[in-house]
Design an enzyme around this catalytic site. Sequence first.
Site, short mmCIF file in Angstrom:
data_model
loop_
_atom_site.label_atom_id
_atom_site.label_comp_id
_atom_site.label_asym_id
_atom_site.label_seq_id
_atom_site.Cartn_x
_atom_site.Cartn_y
_atom_site.Cartn_z
N ASN A 1 14.55 -22.97 -0.67
CA ASN A 1 15.59 -23.43 -0.09
C ASN A 1 16.50 -22.16 0.66
O ASN A 1 17.25 -21.58 -0.21
CB ASN A 1 16.71 -24.41 -0.87
CG ASN A 1 17.91 -24.66 -0.34
OD1 ASN A 1 17.93 -24.56 0.78
ND2 ASN A 1 18.89 -25.11 -1.20
N LYS B 1 18.77 -22.17 2.70
CA LYS B 1 20.23 -22.25 2.87
C LYS B 1 20.58 -21.77 4.31
O LYS B 1 20.06 -21.70 5.28
CB LYS B 1 21.18 -21.69 1.78
CG LYS B 1 20.55 -22.24 0.27
CD LYS B 1 21.53 -22.10 -0.83
CE LYS B 1 20.90 -22.45 -1.98
NZ LYS B 1 21.91 -22.23 -3.20
N HIS C 1 22.01 -32.00 -2.24
CA HIS C 1 22.13 -30.65 -2.95
C HIS C 1 23.91 -30.69 -3.11
O HIS C 1 24.67 -30.98 -2.54
CB HIS C 1 21.76 -29.59 -1.91
CG HIS C 1 21.84 -28.20 -2.47
ND1 HIS C 1 22.81 -27.50 -2.53
CD2 HIS C 1 20.75 -27.53 -2.98
CE1 HIS C 1 22.50 -26.43 -3.32
NE2 HIS C 1 21.17 -26.33 -3.48
N GLU D 1 25.74 -28.15 -2.94
CA GLU D 1 26.52 -27.61 -1.92
C GLU D 1 27.07 -28.72 -0.87
O GLU D 1 28.01 -28.66 -0.38
CB GLU D 1 25.93 -26.39 -1.15
CG GLU D 1 25.81 -25.35 -2.24
CD GLU D 1 24.69 -24.47 -2.09
OE1 GLU D 1 23.93 -24.16 -1.08
OE2 GLU D 1 24.42 -23.77 -3.17
N GLY E 1 23.20 -19.84 -7.71
CA GLY E 1 23.39 -18.59 -6.73
C GLY E 1 24.34 -17.58 -7.67
O GLY E 1 25.05 -16.61 -7.24
N SER F 1 19.25 -19.76 -9.98
CA SER F 1 18.99 -18.53 -10.25
C SER F 1 17.48 -18.53 -10.92
O SER F 1 17.33 -17.63 -11.73
CB SER F 1 20.06 -17.80 -11.09
OG SER F 1 21.18 -18.05 -10.40
P1 PGA Z 1 19.53 -20.10 -6.15
O1 PGA Z 1 19.58 -21.43 -5.35
O2 PGA Z 1 18.22 -19.89 -6.78
O3 PGA Z 1 19.86 -19.21 -5.17
O4 PGA Z 1 20.51 -20.26 -7.51
C1 PGA Z 1 19.04 -22.90 -5.76
C2 PGA Z 1 19.45 -24.03 -4.77
O5 PGA Z 1 20.68 -24.07 -4.74
O6 PGA Z 1 18.64 -24.62 -4.52
#
Ligand code: PGA
Length: 251
Positions: free
Chosen positions: A9, A11, A95, A97, A173, A213
């Site tokens: 992803n 983003k 998601h 977010e 994140g 993460s």
């Molecule tokens: P991240 O994001 O690996 O940077 O924690 C995962 C996600 O939100 O899909």
Amino acid sequence: MRRPFIAGNWKMNLNRAEAVALAEALKEKAAGVDYADIAVCPPFVYLDAVAGVLKGSNVKVGAQDCYFAGNGAFTGEVSVEMLKDIGCEYVILGHSERRHILGESNELTNKKLLAALAGGLKVILCVGEMLSEREANQTDDINAEQFFGSLAGVTAEQMKDVTIAYEPVWAIGTGKTASPEQAEEVHAFLRKLLEYRFGKETADTVRIQYGGSMKPANAKDLLGQADIDGGLIGGAALQADSFMGIIECGK
Ligand code: PGA
């Protein structure tokens, strides 16, 4: 045995040249991978270019969102048909977010999911609790609410095109990964919900990715859990080597 599914992803990151270069590198490095399904989800504006690079390769392309209406006066939105038109195969929906920054509800996520499946896109549906919810012992309730709400009206047959991504919001994140045991506990719970709602066959075959993460250093332990069938990767998917490092842990 479920085949691992590793999706990146991206983003709201990278520029056009970087997105194309990353796609080119992945196309080459992942050419020999026959043990896992792979997809990348670039920002809308680079989808066409990335899909062009990855056409015919074993790295599939997904979008990070879509709208539920077919066409019309929906300023800023992108339809399922438009995504199909440029060679997109997957879409991420729900998601955290989008839920927590953009305020998207289970109801809206459900409308998008039904439209995506009807239009022939495969869906990666994200669910996950926030830290405050985990601390208040609401982890199961929140995940169940998002699961049932987002999947309202979906049939067992349609679940063949759905992947669930468990993404604890506190791990996204932040560098804080859920421990393999913490993640497995929720994955096993989601698997039970799949069985309750869709039956055993669906529960046995639908893949549940972990997201939050995930990186090459922790992917093996996470992917080694019985109910963790892949990953939805943010930060570590922005570089070909770290993304490939995670994919290799799916062997
Ligand atoms: P991240 O994001 O690996 O940077 O924690 C995962 C996600 O939100 O899909």
